[in-house]
Design a protein around this motif. Structure first.
Motif, PDB file in Angstrom:
ATOM      1  N   MET A  97     -19.435   9.096 -11.171  1.00  0.00           N
ATOM      2  CA  MET A  97     -19.187   9.405  -9.781  1.00  0.00           C
ATOM      3  C   MET A  97     -17.998   8.577  -9.303  1.00  0.00           C
ATOM      4  SD  MET A  97     -21.747   9.019  -6.606  1.00  0.00           S
ATOM      5  CE  MET A  97     -21.350   9.891  -5.140  1.00  0.00           C
ATOM      6  N   THR A  98     -17.138   9.178  -8.485  1.00  0.00           N
ATOM      7  CA  THR A  98     -15.997   8.458  -7.964  1.00  0.00           C
ATOM      8  C   THR A  98     -16.430   7.531  -6.838  1.00  0.00           C
ATOM      9  OG1 THR A  98     -15.517  10.221  -6.379  1.00  0.00           O
ATOM     10  CG2 THR A  98     -14.411  10.334  -8.522  1.00  0.00           C
ATOM     11  N   LYS A  99     -15.673   6.475  -6.665  1.00  0.00           N
ATOM     12  CA  LYS A  99     -15.980   5.517  -5.612  1.00  0.00           C
ATOM     13  C   LYS A  99     -15.717   6.140  -4.242  1.00  0.00           C
ATOM     14  CE  LYS A  99     -15.179   0.984  -7.649  1.00  0.00           C
ATOM     15  NZ  LYS A  99     -14.418  -0.261  -7.499  1.00  0.00           N
ATOM     16  N   GLN A 100     -16.578   5.813  -3.293  1.00  0.00           N
ATOM     17  CA  GLN A 100     -16.341   6.236  -1.926  1.00  0.00           C
ATOM     18  C   GLN A 100     -15.193   5.404  -1.366  1.00  0.00           C
ATOM     19  OE1 GLN A 100     -20.644   5.782  -0.953  1.00  0.00           O
ATOM     20  NE2 GLN A 100     -20.319   7.674   0.202  1.00  0.00           N
ATOM     21  N   ILE A 101     -14.601   5.887  -0.280  1.00  0.00           N
ATOM     22  CA  ILE A 101     -13.400   5.261   0.275  1.00  0.00           C
ATOM     23  C   ILE A 101     -13.700   4.629   1.621  1.00  0.00           C
ATOM     24  CG2 ILE A 101     -11.085   5.736   1.184  1.00  0.00           C
ATOM     25  CD1 ILE A 101     -10.870   7.938  -0.952  1.00  0.00           C
ATOM     26  N   ILE A 102     -13.143   3.438   1.820  1.00  0.00           N
ATOM     27  CA  ILE A 102     -13.166   2.763   3.111  1.00  0.00           C
ATOM     28  C   ILE A 102     -11.715   2.578   3.546  1.00  0.00           C
ATOM     29  CG2 ILE A 102     -13.700   0.616   4.347  1.00  0.00           C
ATOM     30  CD1 ILE A 102     -16.199   2.114   3.660  1.00  0.00           C
ATOM     31  N   ASN A 103     -11.385   3.097   4.721  1.00  0.00           N
ATOM     32  CA  ASN A 103     -10.054   2.905   5.293  1.00  0.00           C
ATOM     33  C   ASN A 103     -10.075   1.650   6.153  1.00  0.00           C
ATOM     34  OD1 ASN A 103      -9.031   5.507   4.369  1.00  0.00           O
ATOM     35  ND2 ASN A 103     -10.422   6.373   5.881  1.00  0.00           N
ATOM     36  N   ILE A 104      -9.005   0.907   6.090  1.00  0.00           N
ATOM     37  CA  ILE A 104      -8.858  -0.264   6.949  1.00  0.00           C
ATOM     38  C   ILE A 104      -7.595  -0.041   7.768  1.00  0.00           C
ATOM     39  CG2 ILE A 104      -8.538  -2.763   7.039  1.00  0.00           C
ATOM     40  CD1 ILE A 104      -9.956  -2.881   4.303  1.00  0.00           C
ATOM     41  N   VAL A 105      -7.755  -0.014   9.092  1.00  0.00           N
ATOM     42  CA  VAL A 105      -6.646   0.331   9.977  1.00  0.00           C
ATOM     43  C   VAL A 105      -6.285  -0.865  10.844  1.00  0.00           C
ATOM     44  CG1 VAL A 105      -5.828   1.904  11.774  1.00  0.00           C
ATOM     45  CG2 VAL A 105      -7.384   2.747   9.999  1.00  0.00           C
ATOM     46  N   GLU A 106      -5.019  -1.257  10.778  1.00  0.00           N
ATOM     47  CA  GLU A 106      -4.464  -2.349  11.593  1.00  0.00           C
ATOM     48  C   GLU A 106      -5.301  -3.617  11.511  1.00  0.00           C
ATOM     49  OE1 GLU A 106      -3.666  -1.102  15.617  1.00  0.00           O
ATOM     50  OE2 GLU A 106      -2.577   0.673  14.950  1.00  0.00           O
ATOM     51  N   PHE A 107      -5.690  -3.958  10.299  1.00  0.00           N
ATOM     52  CA  PHE A 107      -6.518  -5.136  10.076  1.00  0.00           C
ATOM     53  C   PHE A 107      -6.083  -5.774   8.760  1.00  0.00           C
ATOM     54  CE2 PHE A 107     -11.089  -6.120  11.626  1.00  0.00           C
ATOM     55  CZ  PHE A 107     -10.832  -7.480  11.596  1.00  0.00           C
ATOM     56  N   PRO A 108      -4.839  -6.276   8.679  1.00  0.00           N
ATOM     57  CA  PRO A 108      -4.283  -6.739   7.405  1.00  0.00           C
ATOM     58  C   PRO A 108      -5.050  -7.889   6.755  1.00  0.00           C
ATOM     59  CG  PRO A 108      -2.796  -7.247   9.220  1.00  0.00           C
ATOM     60  CD  PRO A 108      -3.894  -6.414   9.780  1.00  0.00           C
ATOM     61  N   ILE A 109      -5.560  -8.807   7.548  1.00  0.00           N
ATOM     62  CA  ILE A 109      -6.266  -9.941   6.964  1.00  0.00           C
ATOM     63  C   ILE A 109      -7.558  -9.481   6.273  1.00  0.00           C
ATOM     64  CG2 ILE A 109      -7.482 -10.555   9.095  1.00  0.00           C
ATOM     65  CD1 ILE A 109      -6.102 -13.072   6.545  1.00  0.00           C
ATOM     66  N   LEU A 110      -8.244  -8.526   6.877  1.00  0.00           N
ATOM     67  CA  LEU A 110      -9.460  -7.997   6.265  1.00  0.00           C
ATOM     68  C   LEU A 110      -9.119  -7.254   4.974  1.00  0.00           C
ATOM     69  CD1 LEU A 110     -12.476  -7.520   6.285  1.00  0.00           C
ATOM     70  CD2 LEU A 110     -12.089  -5.517   7.714  1.00  0.00           C
ATOM     71  N   HIS A 111      -8.056  -6.494   4.990  1.00  0.00           N
ATOM     72  CA  HIS A 111      -7.636  -5.798   3.778  1.00  0.00           C
ATOM     73  C   HIS A 111      -7.330  -6.800   2.669  1.00  0.00           C
ATOM     74  CE1 HIS A 111      -4.610  -4.186   0.990  1.00  0.00           C
ATOM     75  NE2 HIS A 111      -5.487  -3.200   0.928  1.00  0.00           N
ATOM     76  N   ASP A 112      -6.616  -7.852   2.999  1.00  0.00           N
ATOM     77  CA  ASP A 112      -6.257  -8.854   1.993  1.00  0.00           C
ATOM     78  C   ASP A 112      -7.497  -9.506   1.380  1.00  0.00           C
ATOM     79  OD1 ASP A 112      -3.628  -8.268   2.529  1.00  0.00           O
ATOM     80  OD2 ASP A 112      -3.265 -10.067   3.738  1.00  0.00           O
ATOM     81  N   ILE A 113      -8.473  -9.792   2.207  1.00  0.00           N
ATOM     82  CA  ILE A 113      -9.708 -10.417   1.711  1.00  0.00           C
ATOM     83  C   ILE A 113     -10.448  -9.463   0.785  1.00  0.00           C
ATOM     84  CG2 ILE A 113     -12.010 -11.228   2.395  1.00  0.00           C
ATOM     85  CD1 ILE A 113     -10.621 -12.323   4.985  1.00  0.00           C
ATOM     86  N   LEU A 114     -10.621  -8.222   1.219  1.00  0.00           N
ATOM     87  CA  LEU A 114     -11.345  -7.251   0.392  1.00  0.00           C
ATOM     88  C   LEU A 114     -10.563  -6.890  -0.863  1.00  0.00           C
ATOM     89  CD1 LEU A 114     -12.899  -4.895   3.090  1.00  0.00           C
ATOM     90  CD2 LEU A 114     -14.012  -6.716   1.790  1.00  0.00           C
ATOM     91  N   ASP A 115      -9.258  -6.904  -0.753  1.00  0.00           N
ATOM     92  CA  ASP A 115      -8.434  -6.593  -1.918  1.00  0.00           C
ATOM     93  C   ASP A 115      -8.587  -7.674  -3.000  1.00  0.00           C
ATOM     94  OD1 ASP A 115      -6.572  -4.849  -3.207  1.00  0.00           O
ATOM     95  OD2 ASP A 115      -5.014  -6.354  -2.831  1.00  0.00           O
ATOM     96  N   GLU A 116      -8.776  -8.906  -2.588  1.00  0.00           N
ATOM     97  CA  GLU A 116      -8.973 -10.004  -3.541  1.00  0.00           C
ATOM     98  C   GLU A 116     -10.241  -9.832  -4.364  1.00  0.00           C
ATOM     99  OE1 GLU A 116      -8.698 -14.175  -2.550  1.00  0.00           O
ATOM    100  OE2 GLU A 116      -7.054 -13.723  -1.162  1.00  0.00           O
TER     101      GLU A 116
END
Length: 192
Positions: free
Chosen positions: A1-20
């Motif tokens: 099964m493919t992974k579900q998607i979470i969009n992060i909008v105008e929240f760069p610090i949160l994206h950076d944390i989750l990307d790590e």
């Protein structure tokens, strides 16, 4: 099964944390620098994380509020955020599986029930697998392709197993819904 998607909008610090910690996540993240970029995307039906003060997305008629996760208490514990995301993804998957349309029928994967005009028929897990597999294919599927994809066997499985399952499924549907054309036999195999 493919992974579900979470969009992060105008929240760069949160994206950076989750990307790590991306390799530990059960979902895929997509970062949007601004709301305008997100609104142009085709990901409006996926879950979206944004700050509570994002008035552009909150007032948009193209974004469903049920797909938004608003972050208002910052800082937020990572464990709490991941639990919130995972709960929403589970609910979204459950809702999706509750209402699949195949031909004129409604198929509920959660309860394993197929229904048509108020009549319901309980299916086995294997019957559901057969229906989903055949429904995803445009061309008739051979017995060997059903063996490989539905039973995960190569040529070790007797063809009678597949034919027997198809026969019983067709009979159940015909008996309940008086429809002998739900699964159609072709010289090349079976098709919905």
């Amino acid at each position: 099964m493919t992974k579900q998607i979470i969009n992060i909008v105008e929240f760069p610090i949160l994206h950076d944390i989750l990307d790590e910690i991306n390799s530990l996540l059960s979902f895929k993240i997509i970062n949007y620098q601004n709301s305008k970029e997100f609104l142009k995307s085709e990901k409006l039906n996926d879950l979206t994380l944004l700050k509570k003060d994002n008035h552009q997305l909150l007032s948009s008629k193209t974004v469903s509020i049920k797909n938004l996760i608003l972050i208002d208490d910052v800082p937020i514990k990572l464990e709490q955020l991941l639990n919130l995301i995972n709960i929403r993804l589970i609910k979204k998957k459950y809702d999706f599986q509750s209402q699949l349309n195949i031909k004129n029928y409604s198929l509920n994967l959660n309860s394993r029930v197929i229904s048509f005009q108020g009549a319901e028929l309980k299916l086995t897990e294997r019957e559901i697998d057969i229906i989903l597999f055949l429904n995803d294919k445009k061309l008739p599927q051979t017995i060997s392709s059903l063996q490989n994809s539905v039973w995960n066997y190569s040529n070790k499985l007797e063809t009678h197993t597949v034919e027997t399952h198809i026969y019983r499924l067709r009979k159940k549907i015909n008996d309940k819904f008086n429809d002998d054309k739900f699964i159609i036999s072709h010289e090349n195999g079976y098709k919905i």
